[in-house]
Each structure stands twice: as structure tokens, then as C-alpha cells.
Design a protein around this motif. Sequence first.
Motif, PDB file in Angstrom:
ATOM      1  N   ALA A  70       0.709  -0.919  -0.040  1.00  0.00           N
ATOM      2  CA  ALA A  70       0.066  -0.038   0.045  1.00  0.00           C
ATOM      3  C   ALA A  70       0.794   1.146  -0.019  1.00  0.00           C
ATOM      4  N   TYR A  71       0.587   2.129  -0.871  1.00  0.00           N
ATOM      5  CA  TYR A  71       1.203   3.453  -1.115  1.00  0.00           C
ATOM      6  C   TYR A  71       0.247   4.602  -0.880  1.00  0.00           C
ATOM      7  N   PRO A  72      -0.070   5.213  -0.156  1.00  0.00           N
ATOM      8  CA  PRO A  72      -1.054   6.231   0.280  1.00  0.00           C
ATOM      9  C   PRO A  72      -0.476   7.444  -0.618  1.00  0.00           C
ATOM     10  N   VAL A  73      -1.536   8.246  -1.230  1.00  0.00           N
ATOM     11  CA  VAL A  73      -1.340   9.372  -2.008  1.00  0.00           C
ATOM     12  C   VAL A  73      -2.490  10.418  -1.657  1.00  0.00           C
ATOM     13  N   PHE A  74      -2.301  11.521  -2.477  1.00  0.00           N
ATOM     14  CA  PHE A  74      -3.264  12.392  -1.746  1.00  0.00           C
ATOM     15  C   PHE A  74      -4.794  12.158  -2.590  1.00  0.00           C
ATOM     16  N   ASN A  75      -4.826  12.070  -3.860  1.00  0.00           N
ATOM     17  CA  ASN A  75      -6.320  12.168  -4.399  1.00  0.00           C
ATOM     18  C   ASN A  75      -6.322  10.946  -5.647  1.00  0.00           C
ATOM     19  N   GLY A  76      -7.492  10.631  -6.058  1.00  0.00           N
ATOM     20  CA  GLY A  76      -7.802   9.821  -7.036  1.00  0.00           C
ATOM     21  C   GLY A  76      -6.873   9.895  -8.373  1.00  0.00           C
ATOM     22  N   THR A  77      -6.906  11.124  -8.768  1.00  0.00           N
ATOM     23  CA  THR A  77      -6.174  11.376 -10.046  1.00  0.00           C
ATOM     24  C   THR A  77      -4.876  10.904  -9.777  1.00  0.00           C
ATOM     25  N   GLY A  78      -4.222  11.326  -8.860  1.00  0.00           N
ATOM     26  CA  GLY A  78      -2.852  10.943  -8.613  1.00  0.00           C
ATOM     27  C   GLY A  78      -2.658   9.423  -8.394  1.00  0.00           C
ATOM     28  N   ALA A  79      -3.619   8.923  -7.836  1.00  0.00           N
ATOM     29  CA  ALA A  79      -3.578   7.330  -7.604  1.00  0.00           C
ATOM     30  C   ALA A  79      -3.492   6.680  -9.019  1.00  0.00           C
ATOM     31  N   ASN A  80      -4.318   7.110  -9.921  1.00  0.00           N
ATOM     32  CA  ASN A  80      -4.229   6.511 -11.487  1.00  0.00           C
ATOM     33  C   ASN A  80      -3.224   7.097 -12.182  1.00  0.00           C
ATOM     34  N   VAL A  81      -2.730   8.130 -12.053  1.00  0.00           N
ATOM     35  CA  VAL A  81      -1.581   8.519 -12.841  1.00  0.00           C
ATOM     36  C   VAL A  81      -0.365   7.771 -12.304  1.00  0.00           C
ATOM     37  N   VAL A  82      -0.150   7.503 -11.230  1.00  0.00           N
ATOM     38  CA  VAL A  82       0.914   6.694 -10.509  1.00  0.00           C
ATOM     39  C   VAL A  82       0.992   5.408 -10.841  1.00  0.00           C
ATOM     40  N   SER A  83      -0.178   4.747 -10.749  1.00  0.00           N
ATOM     41  CA  SER A  83      -0.556   3.301 -11.101  1.00  0.00           C
ATOM     42  C   SER A  83      -0.442   3.038 -12.369  1.00  0.00           C
ATOM     43  N   LEU A  84      -0.883   3.957 -13.391  1.00  0.00           N
ATOM     44  CA  LEU A  84      -0.578   3.762 -14.964  1.00  0.00           C
ATOM     45  C   LEU A  84       0.933   3.799 -15.474  1.00  0.00           C
ATOM     46  N   GLN A  85       1.431   4.910 -14.551  1.00  0.00           N
ATOM     47  CA  GLN A  85       2.870   4.937 -14.965  1.00  0.00           C
ATOM     48  C   GLN A  85       3.884   3.633 -14.647  1.00  0.00           C
ATOM     49  N   ALA A  86       3.462   2.950 -13.560  1.00  0.00           N
ATOM     50  CA  ALA A  86       4.068   1.835 -13.101  1.00  0.00           C
ATOM     51  C   ALA A  86       3.918   0.596 -13.980  1.00  0.00           C
ATOM     52  N   LEU A  87       2.813   0.721 -14.862  1.00  0.00           N
ATOM     53  CA  LEU A  87       2.482  -0.379 -15.603  1.00  0.00           C
ATOM     54  C   LEU A  87       3.213  -0.177 -17.143  1.00  0.00           C
ATOM     55  N   LEU A  88       3.621   0.743 -17.274  1.00  0.00           N
ATOM     56  CA  LEU A  88       3.808   1.126 -18.806  1.00  0.00           C
ATOM     57  C   LEU A  88       5.161   1.730 -19.145  1.00  0.00           C
ATOM     58  N   PRO A  89       5.986   1.311 -20.167  1.00  0.00           N
ATOM     59  CA  PRO A  89       7.037   1.977 -20.595  1.00  0.00           C
ATOM     60  C   PRO A  89       6.527   3.281 -21.401  1.00  0.00           C
ATOM     61  N   ARG A  90       7.528   3.935 -21.862  1.00  0.00           N
ATOM     62  CA  ARG A  90       7.215   5.198 -22.359  1.00  0.00           C
ATOM     63  C   ARG A  90       6.371   5.108 -23.602  1.00  0.00           C
ATOM     64  N   TRP A  91       6.580   3.969 -24.566  1.00  0.00           N
ATOM     65  CA  TRP A  91       5.981   3.882 -25.615  1.00  0.00           C
ATOM     66  C   TRP A  91       4.621   3.391 -25.470  1.00  0.00           C
ATOM     67  N   GLY A  92       4.093   2.763 -23.988  1.00  0.00           N
ATOM     68  CA  GLY A  92       2.995   2.087 -23.935  1.00  0.00           C
ATOM     69  C   GLY A  92       1.919   2.889 -23.699  1.00  0.00           C
ATOM     70  N   ALA A  93       0.737   2.112 -24.035  1.00  0.00           N
ATOM     71  CA  ALA A  93      -0.802   2.855 -23.846  1.00  0.00           C
ATOM     72  C   ALA A  93      -1.728   2.107 -23.003  1.00  0.00           C
ATOM     73  N   VAL A  94      -2.894   2.672 -22.688  1.00  0.00           N
ATOM     74  CA  VAL A  94      -3.716   1.902 -22.046  1.00  0.00           C
ATOM     75  C   VAL A  94      -4.905   1.816 -22.609  1.00  0.00           C
ATOM     76  N   ILE A  95      -5.636   0.856 -22.481  1.00  0.00           N
ATOM     77  CA  ILE A  95      -7.150   0.456 -22.965  1.00  0.00           C
ATOM     78  C   ILE A  95      -8.116   0.963 -21.961  1.00  0.00           C
TER      79      ILE A  95
END
Length: 357
Positions: A70-95
Motif C-alpha cells: 500500500a502506497y498512500p497518495v493525496f487523491n484519485g487522479t494522482g493514484a491513477n497517474v502513478v498506477s498507470l505509469q508503473a504499468l507502462l514503458p514510455r511507448w505504452g498505452a492503456v485501453i
Amino acid sequence: MTFPAGTDAVVHHDATVRGFASDNYAGVHPEVLAAIALANGGHQIAYGEDQYTEHLQSVFKRHFGDRAEAYPVFNGTGANVVSLQALLPRWGAVIAAQSAHINVDECGAPEKVAGIKLHLVATPDGKLTPELIDQQAYGWDDEHRAAPLAVSLTQSTELGTLYTVDEVKAICDHAHERGMLVHMDGARLANAAASLGRPFREFTTDAGVDVVSFGGTKNGLLFGEVVLVLNPERVRNIKYLRKMSMQLASKMRFVSVQFEALLTGDLWLRNAGHANAMAKRLETAVRGIEGITVVRPVQANAVFAVLPREVSERLQKRYRFYFWNEQTGEVRWMASYDTTEADIDAFAAAIAEEMAR
């Protein structure tokens, strides 16, 4: 009203006012406020090395399994941005679904802050399926296209619908077979669990989800969400990404202790279950009013309805709520953990009055 002697703050709002625009409008649950006060006093190491954040790990492991981090953060947008960055390389996309919060309600943060391309899919009910995912799941070897390497689903969805356990598992299996990881936006995960009658783990960890943005603010917290890593072998470097994304709280104990209060006992379930029940009460009430159509299943704490625009505009002068679709006149009414039966009944009566005009 003034605060006790020695302070200059005053109360600037009428605490009797209720709205149905967002579950973020609700205040902080008293048990959460008490927990914050409990964590106050003395000195604790900053930036997450405090005893409350350390203890929080065991709290989340009880709900999501021994590998959860568990990694606490301030808000939902921040949680989503951090999570998605952790899943993808620079050339990656999310469906993601076209209606997803990461697409329509985050001011482009995944794209502008994280540099992530979103491959969007139109859905009738806010829910992805393996077949819908395949509309965008191609071109991994094409250097001209951002590679779809992750799938993001929301539970409960932006349209108030729920994925079943089997539906989440089918998506995760399908994504993993194609080399993609899975993120779950769980801003209202507690509402989903309460409605499904299933433990969190069953439709996240055990179903194959890799990382969750776990919501607290919409379920009675003052502020704070958690990036919850369920697959540590595939989802790494969260602590660096959290700091880079300006989501590292210095006094993190005050975020962590709120989740401890929410999750150690059944507060999360009481709050979410009550909000869901109030939404069902509102649905039942308005279905009996001629001229109003409830247009989506009420499966969590949201009611979507269509009624004459002039009626909605008059109602908005009495109760706050938002138009969901300006073209069709569809509105969204949200119930919160502190919404009462009297609140629902008064709102339903106001709707009936305005419709009668």
C-alpha cells in the motif's frame, strides 16, 4: 457560529444542507476524524516512515493478500497517474472505456503528466469486455502506434454499474494472455464490494488485477487514496513515481490512519452499504413519478435519470446535482455515507413537486 476561544475560524456553511451531486460533498466520518486526532501529537518520521503507515501494510494485506503493498497518495487522479505509469514503458498505452474517469474527468492528467496514450472503447454500460478490449488490442510491433500494454477498468463504473467477479477474471485472463497488465480504478471499490457481497480480494487479487487505485475520500475520509500493488513482480518503482508525481505526503501518518479507521473494522462496509441503500431508496421513489425514466441499473450509490430539462434546472436551485449528458438531459444523483432516509424522501418530494408544475 464560532470556534472555541483562542481560534479565529468561523463556520461558513449550513450543516443542514444536503446535495446529490457527488459523494465528495459529504463531510468526514466522525470515526475518521477521531482517528486523525489519535495520530496527532508528538513526532513521527515524515514521508511514510511513520508507525501508522507501517501498520497500514498489515491492514491492506488482510483484505487483499500477503503480497499487497500500500502506497498512500493525496487523491484519485494522482493514484491513477502513478498506477498507470508503473504499468507502462514510455511507448505504452492503456485501453479504457470511453466513459472512464481517466479519460473524461482528469483534465488529461494521464496524457499530460504521465505521457500515456489512451486507447478508448465505447461501451453501453461503462464496462469493458474481452471483445471490446480487442477493438484496441493490436499493433504491438508497430512503431507507429502506442503499444497497448495495459487495461484500466473501473469498479464501480462511472455509470454506476458493477463488474462481477467472473467478468473481472475474464478481463484479467484475456489481458494477461496478450501481455497486458490490468489496473482497476477503485474510487468506489467499497461500494462495489458492499453491493456484490464479496470480499475485496475476490474481485481484485484473486481475479488477477495487478494494481488498484483504492478510494477513501468518497467513503468518509478527509482526503487520501492508496496505490495498491497486488503484483509486486510486475508493478515496480511506485515510491519513485509517487514522488515524481507530487503525491508523496510529508505527514503521511494522517493519511494512513484514516484508512486504518476505515478498514480495520467494518466502517468501510457500513458507509458504502448505507450509500448504496440510499440510492436504491431514491430509485424506488422516482420510478413512481410519471415523466421520469431511470436509464441505468442502480448497482452502487448512483442514480441516472432523464427528466425534462426545465424541471432539472428548477431542482438545481433547491439541491445540487449535475447533468451527465447535456444533449439528452440525463442527470446523475449520488448518495453518500451520511445521506439519510429523510434526505432522500425530501428530495423525492421536491422532484415530484417540480414535475407537477
